[in-house]
Each structure stands twice: as structure tokens, then as C-alpha cells.
Design a protein around this motif. Structure first.
Motif, PDB file in Angstrom:
ATOM      1  N   TYR A  35      71.360 -31.477   7.214  1.00  0.00           N
ATOM      2  CA  TYR A  35      71.211 -32.426   6.111  1.00  0.00           C
ATOM      3  C   TYR A  35      69.756 -32.476   5.653  1.00  0.00           C
ATOM      4  N   PRO A  36      69.291 -31.415   4.995  1.00  0.00           N
ATOM      5  CA  PRO A  36      67.899 -31.395   4.535  1.00  0.00           C
ATOM      6  C   PRO A  36      67.661 -32.444   3.457  1.00  0.00           C
ATOM      7  N   VAL A  37      66.441 -32.938   3.415  1.00  0.00           N
ATOM      8  CA  VAL A  37      66.051 -33.918   2.398  1.00  0.00           C
ATOM      9  C   VAL A  37      65.092 -33.244   1.429  1.00  0.00           C
ATOM     10  N   ASP A  38      65.413 -33.320   0.151  1.00  0.00           N
ATOM     11  CA  ASP A  38      64.551 -32.771  -0.895  1.00  0.00           C
ATOM     12  C   ASP A  38      63.369 -33.720  -1.082  1.00  0.00           C
ATOM     13  N   ARG A  39      62.214 -33.309  -0.561  1.00  0.00           N
ATOM     14  CA  ARG A  39      61.054 -34.215  -0.589  1.00  0.00           C
ATOM     15  C   ARG A  39      60.524 -34.441  -1.996  1.00  0.00           C
ATOM     16  N   SER A  40      60.924 -33.602  -2.933  1.00  0.00           N
ATOM     17  CA  SER A  40      60.491 -33.812  -4.320  1.00  0.00           C
ATOM     18  C   SER A  40      61.291 -34.926  -4.988  1.00  0.00           C
ATOM     19  N   ARG A  41      62.334 -35.400  -4.275  1.00  0.00           N
ATOM     20  CA  ARG A  41      63.183 -36.445  -4.845  1.00  0.00           C
ATOM     21  C   ARG A  41      63.143 -37.730  -4.016  1.00  0.00           C
ATOM     22  N   ILE A  42      62.026 -37.943  -3.330  1.00  0.00           N
ATOM     23  CA  ILE A  42      61.828 -39.205  -2.617  1.00  0.00           C
ATOM     24  C   ILE A  42      61.774 -40.338  -3.638  1.00  0.00           C
ATOM     25  N   ILE A  43      62.509 -41.405  -3.386  1.00  0.00           N
ATOM     26  CA  ILE A  43      62.577 -42.498  -4.354  1.00  0.00           C
ATOM     27  C   ILE A  43      61.907 -43.749  -3.801  1.00  0.00           C
ATOM     28  N   ASP A  44      61.666 -44.703  -4.682  1.00  0.00           N
ATOM     29  CA  ASP A  44      61.050 -45.961  -4.275  1.00  0.00           C
ATOM     30  C   ASP A  44      61.900 -46.634  -3.210  1.00  0.00           C
ATOM     31  N   GLY A  45      61.232 -47.130  -2.183  1.00  0.00           N
ATOM     32  CA  GLY A  45      61.924 -47.834  -1.112  1.00  0.00           C
ATOM     33  C   GLY A  45      62.363 -46.936   0.023  1.00  0.00           C
ATOM     34  N   MET A  46      62.198 -45.607  -0.128  1.00  0.00           N
ATOM     35  CA  MET A  46      62.612 -44.656   0.902  1.00  0.00           C
ATOM     36  C   MET A  46      61.395 -43.901   1.422  1.00  0.00           C
ATOM     37  N   GLU A  47      61.296 -43.787   2.744  1.00  0.00           N
ATOM     38  CA  GLU A  47      60.218 -43.037   3.386  1.00  0.00           C
ATOM     39  C   GLU A  47      60.850 -41.995   4.307  1.00  0.00           C
ATOM     40  N   TYR A  48      60.456 -40.745   4.131  1.00  0.00           N
ATOM     41  CA  TYR A  48      60.973 -39.681   4.987  1.00  0.00           C
ATOM     42  C   TYR A  48      59.976 -39.418   6.110  1.00  0.00           C
ATOM     43  N   VAL A  49      60.473 -39.404   7.351  1.00  0.00           N
ATOM     44  CA  VAL A  49      59.638 -39.193   8.530  1.00  0.00           C
ATOM     45  C   VAL A  49      60.127 -37.942   9.248  1.00  0.00           C
ATOM     46  N   ASP A  50      59.272 -36.948   9.349  1.00  0.00           N
ATOM     47  CA  ASP A  50      59.633 -35.693  10.011  1.00  0.00           C
ATOM     48  C   ASP A  50      59.443 -35.859  11.516  1.00  0.00           C
ATOM     49  N   ALA A  51      60.302 -36.691  12.094  1.00  0.00           N
ATOM     50  CA  ALA A  51      60.173 -37.055  13.512  1.00  0.00           C
ATOM     51  C   ALA A  51      60.660 -35.928  14.412  1.00  0.00           C
ATOM     52  N   PRO A  52      60.045 -35.774  15.599  1.00  0.00           N
ATOM     53  CA  PRO A  52      60.567 -34.812  16.567  1.00  0.00           C
ATOM     54  C   PRO A  52      61.899 -35.314  17.121  1.00  0.00           C
ATOM     55  N   LEU A  53      62.863 -34.415  17.191  1.00  0.00           N
ATOM     56  CA  LEU A  53      64.204 -34.837  17.566  1.00  0.00           C
ATOM     57  C   LEU A  53      64.811 -33.908  18.603  1.00  0.00           C
ATOM     58  N   ALA A  54      65.673 -34.483  19.425  1.00  0.00           N
ATOM     59  CA  ALA A  54      66.531 -33.685  20.295  1.00  0.00           C
ATOM     60  C   ALA A  54      67.890 -33.601  19.621  1.00  0.00           C
ATOM     61  N   HIS A  55      68.401 -32.391  19.457  1.00  0.00           N
ATOM     62  CA  HIS A  55      69.671 -32.226  18.753  1.00  0.00           C
ATOM     63  C   HIS A  55      70.832 -32.524  19.701  1.00  0.00           C
ATOM     64  N   ILE A  56      70.940 -33.810  20.013  1.00  0.00           N
ATOM     65  CA  ILE A  56      71.961 -34.297  20.944  1.00  0.00           C
ATOM     66  C   ILE A  56      72.755 -35.375  20.225  1.00  0.00           C
ATOM     67  N   SER A  57      74.042 -35.384  20.442  1.00  0.00           N
ATOM     68  CA  SER A  57      74.893 -36.419  19.857  1.00  0.00           C
ATOM     69  C   SER A  57      75.659 -37.130  20.966  1.00  0.00           C
ATOM     70  N   SER A  58      76.118 -38.318  20.644  1.00  0.00           N
ATOM     71  CA  SER A  58      76.944 -39.049  21.604  1.00  0.00           C
ATOM     72  C   SER A  58      78.248 -38.301  21.866  1.00  0.00           C
ATOM     73  N   THR A  59      78.758 -37.612  20.848  1.00  0.00           N
ATOM     74  CA  THR A  59      79.975 -36.805  21.040  1.00  0.00           C
ATOM     75  C   THR A  59      79.740 -35.713  22.075  1.00  0.00           C
ATOM     76  N   PHE A  60      78.588 -35.041  21.984  1.00  0.00           N
ATOM     77  CA  PHE A  60      78.225 -34.015  22.964  1.00  0.00           C
ATOM     78  C   PHE A  60      78.173 -34.604  24.371  1.00  0.00           C
ATOM     79  N   ILE A  61      77.583 -35.778  24.495  1.00  0.00           N
ATOM     80  CA  ILE A  61      77.490 -36.442  25.798  1.00  0.00           C
ATOM     81  C   ILE A  61      78.881 -36.756  26.336  1.00  0.00           C
ATOM     82  N   ARG A  62      79.714 -37.357  25.506  1.00  0.00           N
ATOM     83  CA  ARG A  62      81.065 -37.728  25.949  1.00  0.00           C
ATOM     84  C   ARG A  62      81.866 -36.498  26.365  1.00  0.00           C
ATOM     85  N   ASN A  63      81.766 -35.445  25.569  1.00  0.00           N
ATOM     86  CA  ASN A  63      82.494 -34.219  25.894  1.00  0.00           C
ATOM     87  C   ASN A  63      82.007 -33.606  27.199  1.00  0.00           C
TER      88      ASN A  63
END
Length: 199
Positions: free
Chosen positions: A140-168
Motif C-alpha cells: 500500500y504505497p503512499v503517493d507523497r506528492s498527494r499528501i493532504i492537509d491534516g495527514m502526515e506520512y511517517v516512514d517508520a521502521p516496521l516488522a512485516h508481521i501480522s496478527s494473522t501470521f501469529i495466530r496461524n
């Protein structure tokens, strides 16, 4: 706007279960000062998701409590558990603002939810009155050229883990302790949660 108010990021979710990806993001946003505090807000049901697979609220809250512990700048918010259902984010934010006039609130969501944010109830008012912090989610990429008022995009470091993965993984008998905050995997095992034999 009163700049002396504490800024609180509201990071909502079903936390079924809470995992290290949740905690990494909350910690990053707080320590890198995108917000002063992050409140992990437990949702009883998401109007856009099937609630049938959810563990009882109190068990998910217990896991959140273990995960957050005494971590400075992180807290748990269970306000939605006592609100009418289905719960809508705008109602949660309005009630939090009413009860905490010394704080300003911002919503934290993933780019997957940002992609459908226009389907959320009063989405424009959330942007105008509170603001939204968006973090990346795979696919789900975010088009940074279309950032709108009231929205802030943060390129946070993430672990690609989901609760579904954990449950499975747990249902398959895998050792998931490195994917979960300290104490949470033990709680899951002790209570026989998510296993193929659990109810």
C-alpha cells in the motif's frame, strides 16, 4: 491551538494478539517525537472487519497490559469497550477530547487503512479536527506528492508481521516467542489461545 497540550497518538486495533510490530511502531512514534505519547486503543469490533475471530475483550486487554508494562510514553486505552457498538473512530476521538481537555489527539493508521480512509465515518472531520499519522504497510504505497492537509506520512521502521501470521503460527505449533512482546507468548500458551484445540 494550544501548543502546551500533550499530543497523544491514538493507535487503535483489535490486537488479536498484540505483537512486536505494534510495539515497535508505537515506540518509534513516541521516542522520535512525532507525538508525546501513544495510547494503544483496544477495539471491540471493527465495522469493516469480521469480528467473529476475535478473542474476548478482556483477554486481548490482558495481553496489551503485558506488552506495554511500565513503558514511558506508552499507555493502553480501553475507552471503546464501554462505548456503543459498532465503534467509530470519530466518536472515540470526540469522547477522548471531551474527557482530556489538556491533550490533543492524532489518529495513527497504516497505509492500508489510508487507502480506504474515505469510507470511514466523518473522515474529513478527523483530518480537520485531529489529524492523521500514516505509516507504511506492504503493498500500500503512499503517493507523497498527494499528501493532504491534516495527514502526515511517517516512514517508520516496521516488522512485516501480522496478527494473522501469529495466530496461524501458534495453531501450527510454532514457537512464536520472538514475534511477541515479553510475557505475551507465555500468556497465550498458559491460556491455550489460538491453538488448533482452543475454542
Amino acid at each position: 491551538m494550544d501548543e502546551k497540550k500533550t499530543t497523544v497518538g491514538i493507535f487503535g486495533g483489535s490486537y488479536n494478539p498484540v505483537h512486536i510490530g505494534h510495539m515497535m511502531l508505537a515506540s518509534y512514534l513516541q521516542q522520535w517525537k512525532y507525538v508525546d505519547e501513544v495510547w494503544l486503543t483496544l477495539s471491540p469490533a471493527n465495522p469493516l472487519k469480521d469480528a467473529g475471530a476475535l478473542l474476548p475483550d478482556m483477554k486481548r486487554l490482558a495481553m496489551l497490559t503485558l506488552a506495554v508494562g511500565e513503558t514511558p510514553g506508552l499507555d493502553i486505552c480501553d475507552i471503546e469497550l464501554s462505548m456503543p457498538r459498532p465503534s467509530y473512530t470519530i466518536n472515540t476521538l470526540d469522547l477522548l477530547a471531551e474527557r482530556n481537555p489538556d491533550k490533543r489527539f492524532k489518529l495513527i493508521i497504516g497505509s492500508d487503512n489510508w487507502a480506504i480512509f474515505d469510507r470511514w465515518r466523518d473522515s474529513q472531520r478527523i483530518l480537520d479536527e485531529y489529524g492523521v499519522i500514516v505509516y507504511p504497510r506492504p503493498g500500500y504505497p503512499v503517493d507523497r506528492s498527494r499528501i493532504i492537509d491534516g495527514m502526515e506520512y511517517v516512514d517508520a521502521p516496521l516488522a512485516h508481521i501480522s496478527s494473522t501470521f501469529i495466530r496461524n503460527g501458534i495453531a501450527m505449533g510454532r514457537d512464536m516467542k520472538y514475534f511477541l512482546p515479553e510475557g505475551v507468548f507465555k500468556y497465550i500458551k498458559d491460556n491455550k489461545l489460538y491453538s488448533s484445540t482452543s475454542k
